[in-house]
Every structure is written in structure tokens, then in C-alpha cells.
Design a protein around this motif. Structure first.
Motif, PDB file in Angstrom:
ATOM      1  N   ILE A 147       1.004  -1.084  -0.030  1.00 55.93           N
ATOM      2  CA  ILE A 147      -0.081  -0.086  -0.089  1.00 55.93           C
ATOM      3  C   ILE A 147       0.699   1.272   0.046  1.00 55.93           C
ATOM      4  CG2 ILE A 147      -1.767   1.216   1.161  1.00 55.93           C
ATOM      5  CD1 ILE A 147      -2.633  -1.550   2.527  1.00 55.93           C
ATOM      6  N   VAL A 148       0.741   2.235  -0.838  1.00 54.98           N
ATOM      7  CA  VAL A 148       1.648   3.217  -1.089  1.00 54.98           C
ATOM      8  C   VAL A 148       0.659   4.534  -1.029  1.00 54.98           C
ATOM      9  CG1 VAL A 148       3.185   4.487  -2.791  1.00 54.98           C
ATOM     10  CG2 VAL A 148       2.779   2.026  -3.090  1.00 54.98           C
ATOM     11  N   ALA A 149       1.367   5.233   0.030  1.00 59.18           N
ATOM     12  CA  ALA A 149       0.497   6.705   0.011  1.00 59.18           C
ATOM     13  C   ALA A 149       1.562   7.984  -0.410  1.00 59.18           C
ATOM     14  CB  ALA A 149       0.769   6.955   1.578  1.00 59.18           C
ATOM     15  N   VAL A 150       1.014   8.835  -0.985  1.00 64.70           N
ATOM     16  CA  VAL A 150       1.576  10.000  -1.549  1.00 64.70           C
ATOM     17  C   VAL A 150       1.497  11.291  -0.765  1.00 64.70           C
ATOM     18  CG1 VAL A 150       1.810  11.624  -3.882  1.00 64.70           C
ATOM     19  CG2 VAL A 150       1.187   8.924  -3.628  1.00 64.70           C
ATOM     20  N   LEU A 151       2.668  11.672  -0.305  1.00 61.86           N
ATOM     21  CA  LEU A 151       2.476  12.872   0.800  1.00 61.86           C
ATOM     22  C   LEU A 151       3.501  14.150   0.371  1.00 61.86           C
ATOM     23  CD1 LEU A 151       3.557  10.900   3.994  1.00 61.86           C
ATOM     24  CD2 LEU A 151       1.317  11.149   2.916  1.00 61.86           C
ATOM     25  N   GLY A 152       3.266  15.017   0.760  1.00 65.23           N
ATOM     26  CA  GLY A 152       4.112  16.255   0.493  1.00 65.23           C
ATOM     27  C   GLY A 152       3.421  17.677   0.771  1.00 65.23           C
ATOM     28  N   HIS A 153       4.161  18.686   0.262  1.00 67.39           N
ATOM     29  CA  HIS A 153       3.441  20.107   0.442  1.00 67.39           C
ATOM     30  C   HIS A 153       2.171  20.328  -0.653  1.00 67.39           C
ATOM     31  CE1 HIS A 153       3.833  23.963   2.408  1.00 67.39           C
ATOM     32  NE2 HIS A 153       3.547  24.526   1.298  1.00 67.39           N
ATOM     33  N   VAL A 154       1.533  20.982  -0.026  1.00 66.86           N
ATOM     34  CA  VAL A 154       0.269  21.404  -0.904  1.00 66.86           C
ATOM     35  C   VAL A 154       0.907  22.002  -2.234  1.00 66.86           C
ATOM     36  CG1 VAL A 154      -0.250  23.755   0.055  1.00 66.86           C
ATOM     37  CG2 VAL A 154      -2.018  22.726  -1.178  1.00 66.86           C
ATOM     38  N   ASP A 155       0.263  21.617  -3.238  1.00 71.21           N
ATOM     39  CA  ASP A 155       0.537  22.375  -4.728  1.00 71.21           C
ATOM     40  C   ASP A 155       1.825  21.746  -5.115  1.00 71.21           C
ATOM     41  OD1 ASP A 155      -1.772  23.587  -5.193  1.00 71.21           O
ATOM     42  OD2 ASP A 155      -0.894  25.433  -4.780  1.00 71.21           O
ATOM     43  N   HIS A 156       2.678  20.691  -4.653  1.00 68.85           N
ATOM     44  CA  HIS A 156       3.773  20.140  -4.995  1.00 68.85           C
ATOM     45  C   HIS A 156       3.572  19.192  -6.235  1.00 68.85           C
ATOM     46  CE1 HIS A 156       6.958  21.872  -2.262  1.00 68.85           C
ATOM     47  NE2 HIS A 156       6.162  22.914  -2.430  1.00 68.85           N
ATOM     48  N   GLY A 157       2.207  18.719  -6.247  1.00 63.46           N
ATOM     49  CA  GLY A 157       2.054  17.801  -7.316  1.00 63.46           C
ATOM     50  C   GLY A 157       1.526  16.372  -7.030  1.00 63.46           C
ATOM     51  N   LYS A 158       1.290  16.301  -5.922  1.00 64.83           N
ATOM     52  CA  LYS A 158       0.899  14.783  -5.409  1.00 64.83           C
ATOM     53  C   LYS A 158      -0.444  14.316  -6.318  1.00 64.83           C
ATOM     54  CE  LYS A 158      -0.225  16.570  -1.443  1.00 64.83           C
ATOM     55  NZ  LYS A 158       0.265  17.973  -1.342  1.00 64.83           N
ATOM     56  N   THR A 159      -1.526  15.386  -6.530  1.00 68.65           N
ATOM     57  CA  THR A 159      -2.710  14.559  -7.293  1.00 68.65           C
ATOM     58  C   THR A 159      -2.192  14.515  -8.662  1.00 68.65           C
ATOM     59  OG1 THR A 159      -3.988  16.103  -5.693  1.00 68.65           O
ATOM     60  CG2 THR A 159      -5.170  15.337  -7.686  1.00 68.65           C
ATOM     61  N   THR A 160      -1.731  15.170  -9.051  1.00 71.16           N
ATOM     62  CA  THR A 160      -1.256  15.235 -10.668  1.00 71.16           C
ATOM     63  C   THR A 160      -0.503  13.884 -10.799  1.00 71.16           C
ATOM     64  OG1 THR A 160      -1.037  17.708 -10.777  1.00 71.16           O
ATOM     65  CG2 THR A 160      -0.119  16.563 -12.583  1.00 71.16           C
ATOM     66  N   LEU A 161       0.528  13.670  -9.806  1.00 71.11           N
ATOM     67  CA  LEU A 161       1.291  12.499  -9.922  1.00 71.11           C
ATOM     68  C   LEU A 161       0.384  11.035  -9.692  1.00 71.11           C
ATOM     69  CD1 LEU A 161       4.159  11.351 -10.138  1.00 71.11           C
ATOM     70  CD2 LEU A 161       4.003  11.286  -7.388  1.00 71.11           C
ATOM     71  N   LEU A 162      -0.599  11.003  -9.026  1.00 73.88           N
ATOM     72  CA  LEU A 162      -1.701   9.957  -8.850  1.00 73.88           C
ATOM     73  C   LEU A 162      -2.211   9.886 -10.206  1.00 73.88           C
ATOM     74  CD1 LEU A 162      -2.548  10.294  -5.156  1.00 73.88           C
ATOM     75  CD2 LEU A 162      -2.006   8.281  -6.253  1.00 73.88           C
ATOM     76  N   ASP A 163      -2.808  10.941 -10.691  1.00 80.17           N
ATOM     77  CA  ASP A 163      -3.522  10.820 -12.033  1.00 80.17           C
ATOM     78  C   ASP A 163      -2.643  10.215 -13.234  1.00 80.17           C
ATOM     79  OD1 ASP A 163      -5.710  12.100 -10.687  1.00 80.17           O
ATOM     80  OD2 ASP A 163      -5.333  14.087 -11.469  1.00 80.17           O
ATOM     81  N   ARG A 164      -1.331  10.832 -12.982  1.00 78.86           N
ATOM     82  CA  ARG A 164      -0.716  10.299 -14.170  1.00 78.86           C
ATOM     83  C   ARG A 164      -0.343   8.746 -14.093  1.00 78.86           C
ATOM     84  NH1 ARG A 164       2.095  10.911 -19.222  1.00 78.86           N
ATOM     85  NH2 ARG A 164       1.584  13.431 -18.638  1.00 78.86           N
ATOM     86  N   ILE A 165      -0.192   8.307 -12.919  1.00 80.49           N
ATOM     87  CA  ILE A 165       0.051   6.778 -12.583  1.00 80.49           C
ATOM     88  C   ILE A 165      -1.211   6.183 -13.110  1.00 80.49           C
ATOM     89  CG2 ILE A 165       0.439   5.123 -10.832  1.00 80.49           C
ATOM     90  CD1 ILE A 165       2.392   7.342  -9.431  1.00 80.49           C
ATOM     91  N   ARG A 166      -2.382   6.742 -12.576  1.00 85.86           N
ATOM     92  CA  ARG A 166      -3.754   5.932 -12.904  1.00 85.86           C
ATOM     93  C   ARG A 166      -3.678   5.976 -14.432  1.00 85.86           C
ATOM     94  NH1 ARG A 166      -6.630   8.146  -8.282  1.00 85.86           N
ATOM     95  NH2 ARG A 166      -6.567  10.281  -9.401  1.00 85.86           N
TER      96      ARG A 166
END
Ligand code: GDP
Length: 356
Positions: free
Chosen positions: A10-29
Motif C-alpha cells: 500500500i503506497v501513500a503519496v505525501l508532500g506540501h500543497v501544490d507540489h503535485g501529489k494529485t497530478t502524480l497520482l492521476d499520471r500513474i492512474r
């Protein structure tokens, strides 16, 4: 079923707001959807599964560049909701529900307050992680090539541009050192057990995603096999969200990290008012998005096994809270024991919340 069967980390994606967590997850999906026959994709609730075939296809171009390992893992399960507030909620006794994490750092901005907080949580819960130095396409003079490994893209850049990138990476290495972590750019890491790997990526162009997935899978496989042994027993999971669903009432979106949960199982769910004992009326997974004629949001399944994101429909869930444990009771003689275990986990969560 073989003895050696491993479950998905199980992998979690963390980091500062606007650094690109959501975009990275979208890219992987997006990569997963593009690389699989649409009908074959198993959807999860609150999580995305990247199956091994997809990881193998995405990392294929790396074979000529770096040593890659043959994957025995069935894939990687990414928790869809990024950010450390959800992550710090998802805990089990003595650790985190996530087996691995990606720390996303905007390569142009470097460490920010929430980056530091995220590292501290990861350190406290002893979660191994990889650093994604994101937004490399924003480096002045960078010439992006869509969806290629970083090691391919970097060869096409001017020397001064690569130097600029390396300076940004040294800065990230410095911030990590202050927090007690030795790190380096992934292709310069000598010992993955001692050093964190920093992978330059662009969530926008897909550069570096092959390395990110290869390193995650490799790390999980090499250093976490014990933890990832598939357990056939009663399921253990955590509530991600308590949700009203039209036609179903109060439901729980959960991440199952151990064992099997079946329709009809008795479960104990943690709540601030004491353990809730109830019976699984239905287990729901999302309808595949690609089913054009799908008219319903969910499909009913008989059982799911770890690791999985699933919606649980059951009576009396109104008092359940996000972050609470959900344990299946194998038989009635175990009920009191399971209730105790669940309440101990809830206490740990409360004590730790006090400390924070
Ligand atoms: P989050 O708050 O960490 O989830 O960040 P988001 O994924 O919402 O990204 C914040 C902003 O940065 C959005 O405008 C994204 O389009 C942009 N962004 C994210 N990743 C990249 C990247 O790799 N390159 C560029 N140029 N922009 C990016």
C-alpha cells in the motif's frame, strides 16, 4: 495458493500543497488505464491498483539502463487521497497502514513546512519512502520528452540544465540530511537500505515515472517481503471515510491491509463510543469507468482480499470515524478478543493525537 504469495504494498503519496501529489497520482492512474485492456482493470474504492503487467510495461525501457528485478509482487496499491492528514489517520498498532510512501517535492521550491511534517510522520511510523523531485519540466531550459525514463530525458538536456537540476537536488539532499536522512539521486545511490532515492520526475510530462514505479516495486520486494506475506485469515482494515450513499445508508470506505473480508462476515469497527459489532451486508467496488453502458456507480462482490480499497455496507455504522480499525471476527468465540484489539488501536490513535 502458493506459500510465497505476496500482497500488493500500500503506497501513500505525501508532500506540501501544490507540489503535485494529485497530478502524480492521476499520471500513474492514466498510465494504468492506457496500458491495460480497459475491461480487465479492477477498480478500488479510494485506491488505485497498478498491476505488475503495467509496471513491467512501463519499466521495460529501463532494462537497458539499470538493473531491474523480476517482479513477484502482484502490483502496487496507491491510496487515492493524497496528503498527510489522511495518512496520519491511517494507522495500525505500531505503525502505518501504508507500507511505502512517495514524498513529493517541487524541485523548484524544495522543502516546505508540510514536506518537513510529512518526513517526520514517515520517520515516526518507520515507513520507507522514495522522494519524487517533481516538476523537472519547469527547470529553465529543460526540453521535455513525454513519458520517457528520466535517464533517457536527461541525455537530451544541455550540460548547464543538468547542473541546475543537480543543484536543486543537492538542496533537497541538504533538507533531508537535517532531518536525519542520507539521500542521493537514485542513479547514484550505492546502498538502498541506507540512502533514500531521489527520482527526478514530471507528473505533467510523465518523465521519470518508469524509474519511480521500478524503484517502489524493487524496494518493496527486496526489503519488505516479510511484511507483505499474504495472510489468508480474517481481514484487518482501516476506515478512510464514513459516507452516506443513496440506497445504502451509512457506508465505510476502507483500506484492507490483511486477510479476506466476505459478505456476511461479522466485523468490529472502532468508534469513540465503543466498538461497533455489525454484519457486512454488502461489499462494493466501483464499476469500471470504461463500461460505457454502466449505469450504476458500484458493483457488489462476494469477497475482497488484501490489499484492497472497498466500500462496506452494514447496519449501525453512524458512529464510525475515519482512521478507525475494522476487523473481521472469524468466529463468535473470538468476538471479545477482537473487540479488545479494536479498542486498543483506537486508544493508540487517541493517545498519539494528543501528543501531536
Ligand atoms: P497537490 O496539492 O500536491 O495535490 O498538487 P497538484 O497535483 O494539485 O498540483 C498543483 C499544481 O502544480 C497544478 O497546477 C498542477 O498542474 C501543477 N503541476 C503538478 N505537477 C506538475 C509538473 O510535473 N510540472 C508542471 N509544470 N506542473 C505541475
Amino acid at each position: 495458493m502458493s506459500e510465497k504469495r505476496l500482497r500488493q504494498p500500500i503506497v501513500a503519496v505525501l508532500g506540501h500543497v501544490d507540489h503535485g501529489k494529485t497530478t502524480l497520482l492521476d499520471r500513474i492512474r492514466g498510465t494504468t488505464v492506457a496500458m491495460k485492456e480497459p475491461g480487465k482493470i479492477t477498480q478500488h474504492v479510494g485506491a488505485s491498483l497498478v498491476p505488475t503487467e503495467v509496471i513491467e510495461k512501463v519499466t521495460e525501457p529501463l532494462k537497458k539502463l539499470i538493473p531491474t528485478v523480476k517482479l513477484e509482487l502482484p502490483g502496487l496499491l496507491f491510496i487515492d487521497t493524497p496528503g498527510h492528514s489522511i495518512f496520519s489517520n491511517l494507522r495500525k498498532r505500531g505503525g502505518a497502514v501504508a507500507d511505502l510512501a512517495i514524498l513529493v517535492v517541487d524541485v523548484m521550491e524544495g522543502f516546505q513546512p508540510q514536506t518537513i511534517e510529512a518526513v517526520e510522520i514517515l520517520k515516526q511510523r518507520k515507513v520507507p519512502f522514495i522522494v519524487a523531485a517533481n516538476k523537472i519540466d519547469k527547470i529553465p531550459g529543460w526540453k521535455s520528452i513525454e513519458n520517457v525514463p528520466f535517464l533517457v530525458s536527461v541525455r537530451h538536456q544541455d550540460k548547464s540544465v543538468v547542473e541546475y537540476l543537480d543543484n536543486r537536488i543537492y538542496e533537497i539532499m541538504g533538507s533531508l540530511a537535517e532531518l536525519g536522512f542520507d539521500s542521493d539521486r537514485f542513479d547514484r545511490v550505492k546502498d538502498y537500505t541506507r540512502q533514500l532515492a531521489i527520482v527526478p520526475v514530471s507528473a505533467k510530462t510523465g518523465e521519470g515515472i518508469p524509474e519511480l514505479l521500478a524503484l517502489l516495486a524493487g524496494l518493496a520486494q527486496r526489503y519488505m517481503k516479510g511484511r507483505l506475506k499474504y495472510v489468508e485469515g480474517p481481514a484487518k482494515g482501516v476506515v478512510m471515510e464514513v459516507k452516506e450513499e443513496p440506497g445504502y445508508g451509512t457506508t465505510l470506505d476502507t483500506i484492507i491491509y490483511d486477510g479476506i473480508i466476505r459478505q456476511g462476515d461479522v466485523i468490529v469497527v472502532g468508534s469513540l463510543e465503543g466498538p461497533i459489532v455489525t454484519k457486512v451486508r454488502a461489499l462494493l467496488l466501483p464499476e469500471p469507468l470504461q463500461e460505457i453502458r454502466a449505469t450504476k456507480k458500484f458493483r457488489v462482490v462476494d469477497e475482497v482480499s488484501a490489499a484492497a480499497g472497498v466500500k462496506i455496507v452494514a447496519p449501525n455504522l453512524e458512529n464510525a470515524v475515519a482512521g478507525a480499525p475494522v476487523f473481521v471476527v472469524s468466529d463468535e468465540s473470538q468476538l471479545e478478543k477482537v473487540k479488545e484489539e479494536v479498542m486498543k488501536e483506537i486508544e493508540d490513535v487517541l493517545i498519539e493525537t494528543d501528543k501531536e
